[in-house]
Scaffold this motif. Structure first.
Motif, PDB file in Angstrom:
ATOM      1  N   TYR A 137      10.352  60.397  74.892  1.00  0.00           N
ATOM      2  CA  TYR A 137      10.354  59.223  75.758  1.00  0.00           C
ATOM      3  C   TYR A 137       8.943  59.001  76.285  1.00  0.00           C
ATOM      4  O   TYR A 137       8.467  59.738  77.143  1.00  0.00           O
ATOM      5  N   ASN A 138       8.286  57.988  75.740  1.00  0.00           N
ATOM      6  CA  ASN A 138       6.942  57.643  76.175  1.00  0.00           C
ATOM      7  C   ASN A 138       6.953  56.212  76.724  1.00  0.00           C
ATOM      8  O   ASN A 138       7.543  55.317  76.124  1.00  0.00           O
ATOM      9  N   LEU A 139       6.309  56.009  77.859  1.00  0.00           N
ATOM     10  CA  LEU A 139       6.333  54.698  78.505  1.00  0.00           C
ATOM     11  C   LEU A 139       5.602  53.633  77.702  1.00  0.00           C
ATOM     12  O   LEU A 139       5.788  52.443  77.941  1.00  0.00           O
ATOM     13  N   PHE A 140       4.767  54.029  76.751  1.00  0.00           N
ATOM     14  CA  PHE A 140       4.118  53.048  75.885  1.00  0.00           C
ATOM     15  C   PHE A 140       5.106  52.434  74.887  1.00  0.00           C
ATOM     16  O   PHE A 140       4.873  51.343  74.366  1.00  0.00           O
ATOM     17  N   ASN A 141       6.185  53.168  74.606  1.00  0.00           N
ATOM     18  CA  ASN A 141       7.193  52.664  73.667  1.00  0.00           C
ATOM     19  C   ASN A 141       8.577  53.034  74.180  1.00  0.00           C
ATOM     20  O   ASN A 141       9.279  53.877  73.593  1.00  0.00           O
ATOM     21  N   PRO A 142       8.999  52.443  75.301  1.00  0.00           N
ATOM     22  CA  PRO A 142      10.278  52.840  75.908  1.00  0.00           C
ATOM     23  C   PRO A 142      11.498  52.446  75.091  1.00  0.00           C
ATOM     24  O   PRO A 142      12.591  52.962  75.340  1.00  0.00           O
ATOM     25  N   ALA A 143      11.330  51.563  74.115  1.00  0.00           N
ATOM     26  CA  ALA A 143      12.483  51.150  73.311  1.00  0.00           C
ATOM     27  C   ALA A 143      12.871  52.214  72.295  1.00  0.00           C
ATOM     28  O   ALA A 143      14.023  52.273  71.851  1.00  0.00           O
ATOM     29  N   GLN A 144      11.926  53.050  71.903  1.00  0.00           N
ATOM     30  CA  GLN A 144      12.182  54.095  70.920  1.00  0.00           C
ATOM     31  C   GLN A 144      12.172  55.454  71.619  1.00  0.00           C
ATOM     32  O   GLN A 144      11.117  55.968  71.993  1.00  0.00           O
ATOM     33  N   THR A 145      13.352  56.028  71.802  1.00  0.00           N
ATOM     34  CA  THR A 145      13.459  57.338  72.464  1.00  0.00           C
ATOM     35  C   THR A 145      14.353  58.255  71.640  1.00  0.00           C
ATOM     36  O   THR A 145      15.480  58.559  72.023  1.00  0.00           O
ATOM     37  N   PRO A 146      13.871  58.709  70.493  1.00  0.00           N
ATOM     38  CA  PRO A 146      14.710  59.566  69.642  1.00  0.00           C
ATOM     39  C   PRO A 146      14.959  60.934  70.273  1.00  0.00           C
ATOM     40  O   PRO A 146      14.146  61.452  71.034  1.00  0.00           O
ATOM     41  N   PHE A 147      16.087  61.518  69.928  1.00  0.00           N
ATOM     42  CA  PHE A 147      16.443  62.855  70.399  1.00  0.00           C
ATOM     43  C   PHE A 147      15.628  63.885  69.631  1.00  0.00           C
ATOM     44  O   PHE A 147      15.600  63.887  68.398  1.00  0.00           O
ATOM     45  N   ILE A 148      14.951  64.791  70.359  1.00  0.00           N
ATOM     46  CA  ILE A 148      14.117  65.811  69.704  1.00  0.00           C
ATOM     47  C   ILE A 148      14.478  67.216  70.165  1.00  0.00           C
ATOM     48  O   ILE A 148      13.749  68.176  69.913  1.00  0.00           O
ATOM     49  N   GLY A 149      15.570  67.369  70.895  1.00  0.00           N
ATOM     50  CA  GLY A 149      16.035  68.700  71.286  1.00  0.00           C
ATOM     51  C   GLY A 149      15.110  69.386  72.264  1.00  0.00           C
ATOM     52  O   GLY A 149      14.736  68.822  73.295  1.00  0.00           O
ATOM     53  N   LEU A 150      14.717  70.603  71.932  1.00  0.00           N
ATOM     54  CA  LEU A 150      13.898  71.432  72.829  1.00  0.00           C
ATOM     55  C   LEU A 150      12.410  71.342  72.525  1.00  0.00           C
ATOM     56  O   LEU A 150      11.631  72.166  73.009  1.00  0.00           O
ATOM     57  N   THR A 151      12.011  70.349  71.747  1.00  0.00           N
ATOM     58  CA  THR A 151      10.603  70.237  71.352  1.00  0.00           C
ATOM     59  C   THR A 151       9.693  70.061  72.569  1.00  0.00           C
ATOM     60  O   THR A 151       8.604  70.647  72.625  1.00  0.00           O
ATOM     61  N   ASN A 152      10.120  69.260  73.545  1.00  0.00           N
ATOM     62  CA  ASN A 152       9.303  69.058  74.752  1.00  0.00           C
ATOM     63  C   ASN A 152       9.071  70.368  75.494  1.00  0.00           C
ATOM     64  O   ASN A 152       7.975  70.612  76.018  1.00  0.00           O
ATOM     65  N   TYR A 153      10.089  71.210  75.546  1.00  0.00           N
ATOM     66  CA  TYR A 153       9.945  72.500  76.222  1.00  0.00           C
ATOM     67  C   TYR A 153       8.956  73.390  75.476  1.00  0.00           C
ATOM     68  O   TYR A 153       8.149  74.093  76.096  1.00  0.00           O
TER      69      TYR A 153
END
Length: 290
Positions: free
Chosen positions: A40-56
């Motif tokens: 989820y990036n504010l530059f492209n809020p329309a595209q928020t794919p599920f990526i699991g634990l990648t952010n962690y």
């Protein structure tokens, strides 16, 4: 039967408040957990794919995380060392009977009621400014030379500002504990030949142990989330020298526009804070039982 009915009525009356509190806590936490699994990036809020634990994984392996964690621990340890030591000394001083003691107590407690943003601005512009700050002018007067605190000693500067804010709280709690100490114990020790240091070490300090533990517990919980002082004075710099976990999460969310990564960082910060709180509560519980 009447007792059971009374308990049931009490639980029924408490239920709305408990439910409201759970909703107040669980909804934001659930939303944060959900966002932490999205790209989820504010530059492209329309595209928020599920990526699991990648952010962690990215957050926990980011070198900035370890720097921020170290800075957080240094900040908490430094402030606690100053406030607990200074609080004990000020409590001993304010426990004496001298002219104007009530006014002095009021002045000592006053900084605790100053808003963090205001306190940071006052210290940045009126105290630590190397050109016209009070500390800089004093150092020039005694021949040492002014210091650019936020460039030379950025984290130390934050510690000083935060400690100045929290020292009144520690003093108030410790003074209250000190005033509950029976004078008979100290008089008996003095009659047995104990000096002031022995009286303090063997009678006064053990009596203040519980209050000291409470101060450490409460302050640690709040110090883990210090933000305003860093934002106003150094903005986490120079580099990452004053970036703590709170400011790191802020920078990822509102400076890098990475809501997913910031949400993961927020969850990590909550988990770490709860781990610290768990051990502190166990320690304070043992002290209270003793």
């Amino acid at each position: 039967m009447a007792t059971l009915q009374t308990k049931s009525a009490a639980r029924l009356m408490m239920a709305p408040a408990v439910i409201a509190l759970l909703i107040w806590m669980i909804v934001p936490l659930s939303m944060t957990l959900y966002f932490s699994t999205l790209n989820y990036n504010l530059f492209n809020p329309a595209q928020t794919p599920f990526i699991g634990l990648t952010n962690y994984r990215f957050f926990l392996t980011d070198p900035a995380f370890f720097t921020a964690l170290t800075n957080t621990l240094k900040l908490v340890a430094g402030v606690l060392a100053i406030t607990v030591t200074g609080g004990i000394l000020l409590a001993l001083l304010l426990d004496q009977d001298f002219y104007g003691v009530n006014i002095v107590r009021l002045l000592v407690i006053a900084p605790f009621f100053v808003m963090p943003t205001v306190a940071a601005l006052v210290w940045k512009n009126m105290m630590m400014n190397p050109v016209y700050g009070t500390i800089g002018q004093f150092l020039n007067w005694i021949g040492i030379g002014a210091i650019d605190w936020f460039s030379a000693y950025p984290l130390t500067s934050i510690v000083i500002i935060v400690a100045w804010q929290w020292l009144p709280f520690a003093t108030l709690i410790l003074l209250t504990a000190l005033q509950s100490l029976s004078e008979d114990q100290k008089e008996a020790a003095e009659m047995d030949g104990a000096g002031p240091v022995s009286v303090f070490w063997h009678i006064t300090l053990p009596h203040m142990a519980r209050a000291i533990t409470v101060v450490i517990l409460i302050q640690t919980i709040f110090l883990l989330s210090i933000f305003a002082e860093i934002y106003v004075t150094t903005s986490g710099g120079p580099g990452l020298q004053t970036t703590n976990l709170t400011y790191l999460v802020y920078s990822q969310a509102l400076l890098q526009f990475d809501v997913g990564g910031a949400s993961a960082g927020g969850i990590v910060a909550v988990v770490l804070a709860n781990i610290v709180a768990f051990f502190l509560v166990r320690i304070i519980g043992k002290n209270l039982d003793a």
